[in-house]
Design an enzyme around this catalytic site. Structure first.
Site, PDB file in Angstrom:
ATOM      1  N   HIS A  56      68.611 -25.170  36.250  1.00 28.55           N
ATOM      2  CA  HIS A  56      70.064 -25.258  36.265  1.00 28.55           C
ATOM      3  C   HIS A  56      70.421 -26.082  37.498  1.00 28.55           C
ATOM      4  O   HIS A  56      70.209 -25.636  38.629  1.00 28.55           O
ATOM      5  CB  HIS A  56      70.696 -23.871  36.337  1.00 28.55           C
ATOM      6  N   GLY A  95      72.789 -27.958  32.297  1.00 25.31           N
ATOM      7  CA  GLY A  95      74.022 -28.314  32.986  1.00 25.31           C
ATOM      8  C   GLY A  95      74.668 -29.562  32.414  1.00 25.31           C
ATOM      9  O   GLY A  95      73.994 -30.462  31.918  1.00 25.31           O
ATOM     10  N   ASN A  96      76.001 -29.601  32.468  1.00 25.44           N
ATOM     11  CA  ASN A  96      76.801 -30.772  32.065  1.00 25.44           C
ATOM     12  C   ASN A  96      76.727 -31.076  30.572  1.00 25.44           C
ATOM     13  O   ASN A  96      76.810 -32.232  30.179  1.00 25.44           O
ATOM     14  CB  ASN A  96      76.377 -32.024  32.849  1.00 25.44           C
ATOM     15  N   CYS A 155      69.556 -16.247  38.624  1.00 26.82           N
ATOM     16  CA  CYS A 155      70.764 -15.420  38.539  1.00 26.82           C
ATOM     17  C   CYS A 155      71.410 -15.290  39.912  1.00 26.82           C
ATOM     18  O   CYS A 155      70.785 -14.814  40.864  1.00 26.82           O
ATOM     19  CB  CYS A 155      70.422 -14.034  37.990  1.00 26.82           C
ATOM     20  N   PRO A 193      69.179 -18.105  28.248  1.00 23.67           N
ATOM     21  CA  PRO A 193      69.357 -16.643  28.309  1.00 23.67           C
ATOM     22  C   PRO A 193      70.735 -16.316  28.855  1.00 23.67           C
ATOM     23  O   PRO A 193      71.142 -16.833  29.891  1.00 23.67           O
ATOM     24  CB  PRO A 193      68.243 -16.205  29.282  1.00 23.67           C
ATOM     25  N   MET A 194      71.475 -15.440  28.154  1.00 24.24           N
ATOM     26  CA  MET A 194      72.831 -15.080  28.571  1.00 24.24           C
ATOM     27  C   MET A 194      73.028 -13.578  28.401  1.00 24.24           C
ATOM     28  O   MET A 194      72.964 -13.051  27.284  1.00 24.24           O
ATOM     29  CB  MET A 194      73.873 -15.848  27.748  1.00 24.24           C
ATOM     30  N   VAL A 195      73.231 -12.903  29.524  1.00 24.93           N
ATOM     31  CA  VAL A 195      73.419 -11.452  29.492  1.00 24.93           C
ATOM     32  C   VAL A 195      74.661 -11.122  28.672  1.00 24.93           C
ATOM     33  O   VAL A 195      75.720 -11.712  28.853  1.00 24.93           O
ATOM     34  CB  VAL A 195      73.550 -10.895  30.927  1.00 24.93           C
TER      35      VAL A 195
END
Length: 429
Positions: free
Chosen positions: A213, A248-249, A144, A54-56
């Site tokens: 994350h 991540g990564n 977040c 999910p990315m705002v």
């Protein structure tokens, strides 16, 4: 156990045990005097190996469809404010309802998880009930780290131990109220033991899938410090019996496989790297010459895990400098975090022998082609605002446009004060 069937929502959900079964969780149970014991987690039956985070401002329908075209099998919506979903119809229409395909023809954008932010169980349930018929699961944002999350007391600011009862109450209320699974996305807590304890509480409260994350919350202005601690994610996966996604990564295609191999997680979630390369989940094209140079490509029995004496081992040494969980004292948590034989932690953002990021980076022509594909989709499925398209184009093509030649200070000054020389057309004989 007894089974509950979803109400025509595109997937079938199965309770692990009966809702009326007595609680056997013990001290980790999310008891609530008003609501009783948490419902057992629903089993996740949709695919979740290659996941778009999910990315705002970026998880619009057009971008989700683009990622699915290149191999993503699960997408999240952007973070949705639960209170505004319930009280502000214009907001709900803009960020959620307008970003769905028409009912009955939405399989191209399924499975889909809607992520909610909030801290009140009743508000979260009210918002989730509005949208659950159009999604495959509902996610609670617990990761977040932004200033608005701190001001609102949600997201990663619910990870502090004093807020755990509230979080468990939210997950429990959602799990008992919905006919779709409840999931959560978290960050690492200050210690691995705390992370595992908190995650176990989410599982006991009815969480069906957990995305991690592998960085700590940090501050509102500094949210990254070194590579993600995938060893902690691996320990978390071993401690839970629900699916876990590693986040991540990932900087290239090779990292998707390497990180999953190292963590043992059920899937890999990717965020920013997909913004610059939505084709990242697409398998690399097969090389017909590999059979001669790499027998493992044609004979799986020859496949071996990464050599700890190779480049990845040096990446592990670098990770020890930045990741606090790598220096835990001896104990159960530290033992869980120990490296598997023959497998070293994957490199974080390390170039390979060609100087390119692992898995390679798209060429300028490929970036332009992807940008055009996004624009075609955005014309058919308008994003909530033009800012979404601008953001995507800046990631696809580079924030400053095409690369510019490096100039010395004197050259920059001359270029700024001198008018450009007129171009003279060449005479053709």
């Amino acid at each position: 156990g007894a089974g509950d069937l979803g109400s025509g929502r595109g997937s079938v959900w199965l309770r692990a045990t009966s809702r009326s079964a007595p609680c056997r969780i013990g001290s980790l149970c999310a008891m609530d005097s008003r609501r009783g014991c948490a419902a057992p987690p629903l089993k996740v039956l949709f695919r979740h190996e290659r996941v778009v985070a999910p990315m705002v401002g970026c998880s619009d329908l057009a971008f989700r469809l683009l990622c699915r075209k290149y191999g993503a099998d699960l997408c999240y919506t952007e973070m949705l404010d639960a209170n505004r979903l319930v009280t502000d119809p214009a907001y709900a229409s803009s960020v959620f309802w307008s970003q769905l395909l028409p009912p009955g023809s939405d399989q191209a954008d399924r499975p889909l998880i809607a992520q909610l932010s909030g801290r009140d169980p009743d508000t979260l349930v009210a918002a989730a009930r509005l949208i659950e018929a159009r999604v495959d699961a509902v996610d609670l944002n617990l990761g977040c780290p932004q200033s608005r999350a701190k001001e609102g007391g949600y997201g990663a600011y619910l990870l502090d131990r004093e807020h755990w009862p509230r979080v468990y109450s939210c997950v429990s209320a959602l799990a008992r109220a919905l006919d779709v699974p409840v999931t959560a996305k978290i960050r690492l807590l200050p210690t691995l033991d705390e992370t595992i304890m908190f995650a176990a509480g989410l599982q006991a409260s009815g969480c069906s899938l957990l995305a991690c994350h592998a960085r700590q919350r940090g501050s509102t202005t500094r949210r990254r410090s070194g590579p993600a601690d995938l060893a902690a994610t691996r320990a978390l996966k071993r401690a839970l019996h629900i699916p876990v996604l590693a986040n991540g990564n990932v900087r290239g295609r090779d990292d998707v496989h390497t990180n999953r191999l190292f963590t043992g997680c059920d899937g890999i979630m990717v965020a920013e790297s997909l913004l610059t390369d939505p084709t990242l989940f697409q398998p690399a094209p097969a090389n017909t010459n590999d059979a001669k140079t790499n027998p493992a490509k044609t004979n799986p029995a020859n496949t071996k895990p990464p050599d700890p004496a190779g480049p990845l081992a040096h990446a592990a040494d670098e990770a020890d400098v930045f990741t606090p969980h790598s220096r835990l004292p001896a104990g159960a948590a530290a033992a869980s975090c120990a490296s598997s034989p023959g497998i070293a932690p994957p490199a974080a953002d390390a170039p390979n022998e060609t100087g390119r990021r692992s898995g390679g980076s798209p060429s300028s022509a490929q970036r332009r082609a992807v940008a055009l594909q996004y624009l075609e989709l955005a014309q058919r499925y308008s994003p909530p605002s033009v800012d979404y398209a601008r953001a995507h184009l800046s990631y696809f093509l580079g924030r400053d446009g095409p690369p510019q030649p490096r100039l010395s200070p004197s050259q920059k000054f001359k270029a700024a004060v001198s008018p450009p020389e007129p171009k003279i057309a060449k005479q053709h004989s």
